[in-house]
Write a protein that holds these residues in place. Structure first.
Motif, PDB file in Angstrom:
ATOM      1  N   LEU A   1       0.823  -1.207   0.000  1.00  0.00           N
ATOM      2  CA  LEU A   1       0.000   0.000   0.000  1.00  0.00           C
ATOM      3  C   LEU A   1       0.858   1.257   0.000  1.00  0.00           C
ATOM      4  CD1 LEU A   1      -2.851  -1.035   2.480  1.00  0.00           C
ATOM      5  CD2 LEU A   1      -2.914  -1.002  -0.019  1.00  0.00           C
ATOM      6  N   HIS A   2       1.997   1.231   0.734  1.00  0.00           N
ATOM      7  CA  HIS A   2       2.903   2.378   0.719  1.00  0.00           C
ATOM      8  C   HIS A   2       3.456   2.620  -0.684  1.00  0.00           C
ATOM      9  CE1 HIS A   2       3.256   3.835   4.827  1.00  0.00           C
ATOM     10  NE2 HIS A   2       3.231   2.568   5.282  1.00  0.00           N
TER      11      HIS A   2
ATOM     12  N   ASN B   1       0.789   4.287  -2.685  1.00  0.00           N
ATOM     13  CA  ASN B   1       0.574   5.676  -2.271  1.00  0.00           C
ATOM     14  C   ASN B   1       1.645   6.592  -2.867  1.00  0.00           C
ATOM     15  OD1 ASN B   1      -0.959   7.549  -0.368  1.00  0.00           O
ATOM     16  ND2 ASN B   1       1.164   7.862   0.300  1.00  0.00           N
ATOM     17  N   GLU B   2       2.910   6.136  -2.843  1.00  0.00           N
ATOM     18  CA  GLU B   2       3.996   6.927  -3.414  1.00  0.00           C
ATOM     19  C   GLU B   2       3.798   7.109  -4.917  1.00  0.00           C
ATOM     20  OE1 GLU B   2       7.533   4.886  -2.386  1.00  0.00           O
ATOM     21  OE2 GLU B   2       7.351   5.246  -0.214  1.00  0.00           O
TER      22      GLU B   2
ATOM     23  N   PHE C   1      -7.795  10.218  -5.417  1.00  0.00           N
ATOM     24  CA  PHE C   1      -7.406   9.190  -4.442  1.00  0.00           C
ATOM     25  C   PHE C   1      -8.153   7.896  -4.713  1.00  0.00           C
ATOM     26  CE2 PHE C   1     -11.007  11.450  -2.661  1.00  0.00           C
ATOM     27  CZ  PHE C   1     -11.844  10.426  -2.246  1.00  0.00           C
TER      28      PHE C   1
ATOM     29  N   THR D   1      -9.200   3.855  -2.555  1.00  0.00           N
ATOM     30  CA  THR D   1      -9.153   2.993  -1.369  1.00  0.00           C
ATOM     31  C   THR D   1      -8.846   1.586  -1.834  1.00  0.00           C
ATOM     32  OG1 THR D   1     -11.508   2.407  -1.437  1.00  0.00           O
ATOM     33  CG2 THR D   1     -10.916   4.430  -0.264  1.00  0.00           C
TER      34      THR D   1
ATOM     35  N   GLY E   1      -6.314   0.350   3.066  1.00  0.00           N
ATOM     36  CA  GLY E   1      -6.022   1.757   2.788  1.00  0.00           C
ATOM     37  C   GLY E   1      -7.322   2.510   2.610  1.00  0.00           C
TER      38      GLY E   1
ATOM     39  N   THR F   1      -5.449   4.758   6.064  1.00  0.00           N
ATOM     40  CA  THR F   1      -5.549   6.058   5.402  1.00  0.00           C
ATOM     41  C   THR F   1      -5.851   5.890   3.912  1.00  0.00           C
ATOM     42  OG1 THR F   1      -3.884   6.868   6.960  1.00  0.00           O
ATOM     43  CG2 THR F   1      -4.337   8.234   5.021  1.00  0.00           C
TER      44      THR F   1
ATOM     45  N   LEU G   1      -5.479   6.371  -0.008  1.00  0.00           N
ATOM     46  CA  LEU G   1      -4.262   6.359  -0.814  1.00  0.00           C
ATOM     47  C   LEU G   1      -4.256   7.538  -1.780  1.00  0.00           C
ATOM     48  CD1 LEU G   1      -4.271   2.557  -1.617  1.00  0.00           C
ATOM     49  CD2 LEU G   1      -2.771   3.719   0.000  1.00  0.00           C
ATOM     50  N   GLY G   2      -3.067   8.186  -1.920  1.00  0.00           N
ATOM     51  CA  GLY G   2      -2.923   9.298  -2.838  1.00  0.00           C
ATOM     52  C   GLY G   2      -3.277  10.633  -2.241  1.00  0.00           C
TER      53      GLY G   2
ATOM     54  N   PRO H   1       0.952   7.959   5.082  1.00  0.00           N
ATOM     55  CA  PRO H   1      -0.285   7.302   5.513  1.00  0.00           C
ATOM     56  C   PRO H   1      -0.001   6.267   6.589  1.00  0.00           C
ATOM     57  CG  PRO H   1       0.445   6.372   3.448  1.00  0.00           C
ATOM     58  CD  PRO H   1       1.374   7.509   3.738  1.00  0.00           C
TER      59      PRO H   1
END
Length: 649
Positions: free
Chosen positions: A500-501, A504-505, A516, A518, A538, A560, A562-563, A568
């Motif tokens: 998920l990280h 997100n990046e 964004f 989820t 996420g 959190t 994402l984006g 997060p």
């Protein structure tokens, strides 16, 4: 005076002829006066003749005889009759003069007005008509009209009510006024049989009585409202046809409905021919009010389809993009367009009178043609009918073009959407899997919800359920980025939070629109007792775990979106699934509740509890059905469901 001279001359003759009594001849004077003068002068002549009749016969021996007395009596009676006749003639002359004065007065008042005005005698005959009435009724002179019986006048027209039903003759305002109903008014729709011209009129009738209260006539005022009614009916027809055209995205279906709507309001026949993508012209609609005539028309089209090389008709109009209008179809044209005697006989049975074929033209060109024909009704088209037909064809063409564009766009959207979902779920040893996906918008917009299930290398498998903010191309781009980023991350990272990280990046780095998403992310692998699963969320709804005993619980902890932010928070959770356990992933379209219906999370748990013991596919179908039913069959958001169930051992 001539009459007095005649009487005097007869008296002299009687005196000169001694052997005859000519007293009776004296009555000729009063009769002559009755024919040529008024009642007062006739009375004078009659008295003069009577006075002279008494002394006549002195020159003979018949004076005072029975014959002489009879002669005197004859003169008296004849004189009385002459006076009565003179009075009748005077009254007749007075009535004629009165009628003439009344007609002159009516002419002075009504002769120049635009509305038609007629006067009807108590027997229904026409005794007055102004110039507008002569034109409306189709007569050259008043004498011609007044000499025509009411039945012969009505035989020139087909009368209808405002709604097109046959008009009862006893409802005519003039007849109602003459029958004692007083003032009467009605709207009459009529068609001139000789020309096929159709008109509407407001007919108002008022009875006229003399000083003694006797009915003398009824005055009818006929106000032509044809322009108003045609505009009203055209507006109503176009409104209803527009509603039909907007009711479906199937052009063939709506064109058939529009053709049926046009019959018999616009024409007796209506046909619609469409130019297909492959260049072929296909008849998609044919309408007629009479089923038997419609069957004949269908059979005629089947046996003698239009030739593409004809220089008249639908095919020609589609090629040229120009309308064809024939107010009165000549027999020579029918003969030129038919192929043989049998074809000609079949066409003549239809009794076609007037016709027009108009192109269905839109931005992309001519897409087809609409043909309108009148038959036994006798109606004849005019330029206003052509304008209405061309406007209808233009709207139909726009609807067909929009439907085609919609179909092309839907095809592209479905194709792209399918590329964002797995073509089929992989077979995982010891695990049943099933999915359901229902997009909103009839497949018009891609993106939004997505899911994935794939091998992570070695013994592990990755499960993804996501939802991108919005729909359309931008959402589809984010969906593709999320799906393929997570697939790549899964090859390097086993912890769901790490995957998920990475996503997100990627979103923060590659997207500038702050769109964004989820994601519910899980990694699973088989163990001896069942399945071990690691999970992180996420910002996505947590999956629900269904145990064989019907108990339901959420798995994991919220995270959190994402984006949105660079740091997060995601929490990894681990759980073991035993045989018979089922894990249900879903998007928020399943539990959507905007205050007007929809499942809540507690309701979804109740639904799942009733699915204990079912297979993965049955559970997925049950969740989908419950979500759709909660929105009365019309969900407002995409619905995605993915079920993993550990197989029984």
């Amino acid at each position: 005076m001539l009459a007095l001279g005649v009487v005097s001359a007869l008296a002299v003759v009687d005196l000169l002829v001694a052997d005859a009594v000519l007293v009776e001849l004296l009555v000729a004077g009063p009769l002559l006066a009755a024919v040529n003068t008024d009642a007062r002068r006739t009375q004078i002549v009659a008295l003069y003749a009577l006075v002279l009749s008494v002394p006549l016969g002195l020159a003979s021996d018949e004076f005072g005889s029975l014959q002489h007395l009879v002669g005197v009596l004859s003169v008296a009676i004849g004189g009385g009759l002459a006076v009565a006749l003179s009075r009748l003639r005077s009254r007749e002359r007075s009535a004629r003069e009165s009628a003439t004065r009344a007609r002159d007065e009516l002419d002075a008042m009504l002769g120049g007005i635009a509305d038609a005005v007629t006067g009807q005698a108590p027997d229904g005959s026409i005794i007055y008509a102004n110039d507008a009435a002569l034109e409306t009724l189709g007569f050259e002179t008043r004498e011609e009209l007044e000499s025509t019986s009411p039945a012969e006048i009505l035989a020139r027209f087909d009368l209808y009510t405002e709604t097109g039903e046959p008009y009862p003759l006893d409802r005519l305002p003039g007849r109602r006024s003459l029958s004692g109903a007083g003032d009467a008014e009605d709207i009459v729709r009529f068609r001139v049989r000789a020309t096929g011209e159709e008109r509407w009129s407001v007919v108002k009738s008022t009875p006229v009585h003399d000083a003694d209260g006797f009915l003398r006539m009824a005055i009818n005022v006929i106000e032509d409202i044809t322009a108003h009614k045609r505009a009203e009916l055209a507006e109503r027809f176009m409104s209803e046809s527009s509603r039909l055209l907007a009711s479906s995205l199937d052009p063939d279906e709506v064109l058939e409905q529009v053709a049926n709507l046009a019959v018999p309001e616009v024409a007796d026949w209506c046909a619609v021919d469409i130019l297909r993508i492959d260049g072929e012209v296909e008849r998609v609609a044919l309408a007629h009010a009479d089923p038997e005539m419609l069957e004949k028309g269908v059979e005629l089209s089947r046996r003698y389809p239009p030739r593409s090389d004809q220089n008249f008709g639908a095919q020609h109009v589609i090629r040229t993009g120009r309308s064809e209008f024939v107010a009165e179809i000549p027999q020579s044209l029918i003969e030129a367009l038919t192929e043989d005697e049998h074809h000609l006989e079949l066409v003549n049975e239809l009794g076609m009178r007037s016709g027009m074929t108009v192109p269905m033209t839109a931005r992309s060109g001519t897409l087809g043609a609409m043909t309108f024909v009148t038959g036994p009704s006798g109606r004849r088209f005019d330029e206003r009918d052509l304008e209405l037909a061309e406007e209808l064809a233009r709207r139909c063409a726009t609807a067909v073009e929009n439907a085609r564009l919609y179909g092309e766009r839907a095809y592209i959207a479905r194709t792209l959407q399918e590329s964002l979902l797995p073509a089929e779920l992989p077979d995982i040893p010891g695990i049943e899997s099933a999915a359901r996906f229902r997009p909103t918008g009839e497949g018009q917009e891609m993106g939004g919800d997505f899911y994935d299930l794939f091998s992570s290398g070695g013994r592990g498998w990755t499960v993804v359920m996501g939802d991108v903010c919005g729909k359309g191309p931008d959402a589809a781009a984010v969906t593709a980025l999320a799906r393929y980023t997570l697939r790549a991350a899964a090859m390097r990272e086993r912890l769901p939070s790490r995957g998920l990280h990475v996503l997100n990046e990627a979103l923060l780095r590659q997207r500038t629109d702050r769109r964004f998403c989820t994601v519910a992310y899980a990694y699973l692998e088989s163990i001896d007792s069942g399945v071990r699963l690691g999970f992180a969320s996420g910002g996505h709804p947590l999956p629900l775990l269904l145990r064989p005993d019907g108990s339901v619980e959420a798995v994991g902890a919220p995270g959190t979106l994402l984006g949105v932010v660079p740091d997060p928070t995601f929490e990894d959770r681990s759980i073991e699934l035993a045989p018979g356990d089922a894990l249900v992933f879903y998007t928020d379209g399943v539990i959507e509740d905007r205050g007007d219906g929809g499942l809540e999370e507690d309701s979804l748990a109740t639904v799942l509890a009733g699915c204990a013991g079912m297979g993965a596919d049955a559970i997925a179908a049950c969740v989908e059905d419950a979500a759709i039913s909660s929105r009365n069959g019309h969900p407002r958001d995409d619905i995605a469901v993915l079920v993993l169930r550990v197989a029984d051992r």
